[in-house]
Design a protein around this motif. Structure first.
Motif, PDB file in Angstrom:
ATOM      1  N   UNK A 263      10.496  -2.255 -80.536  1.00 17.33           N
ATOM      2  CA  UNK A 263      11.529  -3.208 -80.948  1.00 17.33           C
ATOM      3  C   UNK A 263      12.514  -3.436 -79.805  1.00 17.33           C
ATOM      4  N   UNK A 264      12.984  -4.673 -79.720  1.00 19.51           N
ATOM      5  CA  UNK A 264      14.006  -4.983 -78.724  1.00 19.51           C
ATOM      6  C   UNK A 264      15.313  -4.348 -79.169  1.00 19.51           C
ATOM      7  N   UNK A 265      15.880  -3.513 -78.305  1.00 27.16           N
ATOM      8  CA  UNK A 265      17.109  -2.800 -78.655  1.00 27.16           C
ATOM      9  C   UNK A 265      18.334  -3.519 -78.093  1.00 27.16           C
ATOM     10  N   UNK A 266      18.240  -3.933 -76.834  1.00 27.98           N
ATOM     11  CA  UNK A 266      19.345  -4.680 -76.207  1.00 27.98           C
ATOM     12  C   UNK A 266      18.748  -5.518 -75.077  1.00 27.98           C
ATOM     13  N   UNK A 267      19.105  -6.783 -75.059  1.00 24.94           N
ATOM     14  CA  UNK A 267      18.562  -7.654 -74.011  1.00 24.94           C
ATOM     15  C   UNK A 267      19.576  -7.834 -72.888  1.00 24.94           C
ATOM     16  N   UNK A 268      19.067  -8.252 -71.745  1.00 25.37           N
ATOM     17  CA  UNK A 268      19.901  -8.579 -70.585  1.00 25.37           C
ATOM     18  C   UNK A 268      20.779  -7.399 -70.164  1.00 25.37           C
ATOM     19  N   UNK A 269      20.168  -6.230 -70.098  1.00 27.89           N
ATOM     20  CA  UNK A 269      20.917  -5.026 -69.741  1.00 27.89           C
ATOM     21  C   UNK A 269      21.101  -4.959 -68.225  1.00 27.89           C
ATOM     22  N   UNK A 270      22.335  -4.770 -67.834  1.00 26.71           N
ATOM     23  CA  UNK A 270      22.658  -4.612 -66.415  1.00 26.71           C
ATOM     24  C   UNK A 270      22.790  -3.141 -66.058  1.00 26.71           C
TER      25      UNK A 270
ATOM     26  N   UNK B  33      24.693  -7.931 -69.521  1.00 32.55           N
ATOM     27  CA  UNK B  33      25.467  -8.840 -68.662  1.00 32.55           C
ATOM     28  C   UNK B  33      26.489  -9.626 -69.472  1.00 32.55           C
ATOM     29  N   UNK B  34      26.363  -9.624 -70.791  1.00 32.15           N
ATOM     30  CA  UNK B  34      27.337 -10.312 -71.647  1.00 32.15           C
ATOM     31  C   UNK B  34      28.447  -9.366 -72.106  1.00 32.15           C
ATOM     32  N   UNK B  35      28.400  -8.123 -71.625  1.00 31.10           N
ATOM     33  CA  UNK B  35      29.447  -7.173 -71.965  1.00 31.10           C
ATOM     34  C   UNK B  35      29.161  -6.372 -73.227  1.00 31.10           C
ATOM     35  N   UNK B  36      28.032  -6.641 -73.865  1.00 26.57           N
ATOM     36  CA  UNK B  36      27.690  -5.877 -75.065  1.00 26.57           C
ATOM     37  C   UNK B  36      27.320  -4.447 -74.667  1.00 26.57           C
ATOM     38  N   UNK B  37      27.836  -3.470 -75.411  1.00 29.83           N
ATOM     39  CA  UNK B  37      27.573  -2.066 -75.094  1.00 29.83           C
ATOM     40  C   UNK B  37      26.945  -1.369 -76.281  1.00 29.83           C
ATOM     41  N   UNK B  38      25.942  -0.548 -75.988  1.00 29.21           N
ATOM     42  CA  UNK B  38      25.313   0.256 -77.026  1.00 29.21           C
ATOM     43  C   UNK B  38      24.991   1.625 -76.458  1.00 29.21           C
ATOM     44  N   UNK B  39      24.920   2.600 -77.352  1.00 30.22           N
ATOM     45  CA  UNK B  39      24.557   3.961 -76.949  1.00 30.22           C
ATOM     46  C   UNK B  39      23.228   4.311 -77.603  1.00 30.22           C
TER      47      UNK B  39
END
Lengths: 71, 71
Positions: free
Chosen positions: B18-25, B40-46
């Protein structure tokens, strides 16, 4: 192309990380704190270390050097 | 931009990751098998997991899901 450059540091604050392998496409774990790297040019290296940071937009992945088996 | 998409799998052979987070920098370790991701959009996940593979040219990083503390 979105490969990254892999750098190694001992973790000392005053140390400039050294370039270990450039233009890395593929990174696969190969046991505890061991990683198989492959560049877009087909160059392959095996690194013993722990990931300290990945900055993909900057094409930069930093590992802390470990002795094999020290993981 | 050379961000990557982060996928999660339980490790079952027949499971589609499953896609967990896209466009990860940025990916930073935050303890044993815990990772702080920032897009890159500033979204943060752990994420609690172990890296299974990174294919940077394909913008694809795959983690195996772990429970926090399961090491």
């Amino acid at each position: 192309m979105c490969e990254a450059n892999v750098y190694l540091t001992s973790g000392a604050a005053d140390e400039e990380p050294e370039l270990y392998l450039s233009a890395v496409d593929e990174i696969l774990p190969d046991g505890e704190n061991v990683w198989k790297l492959k560049s877009i040019f087909g160059e392959q290296k095996v690194l013993a270390g722990a990931i300290l940071s990945m900055n993909l937009v900057d094409h930069r992945i930093l590992f802390r050097k470990l002795s094999v088996g020290a993981g």
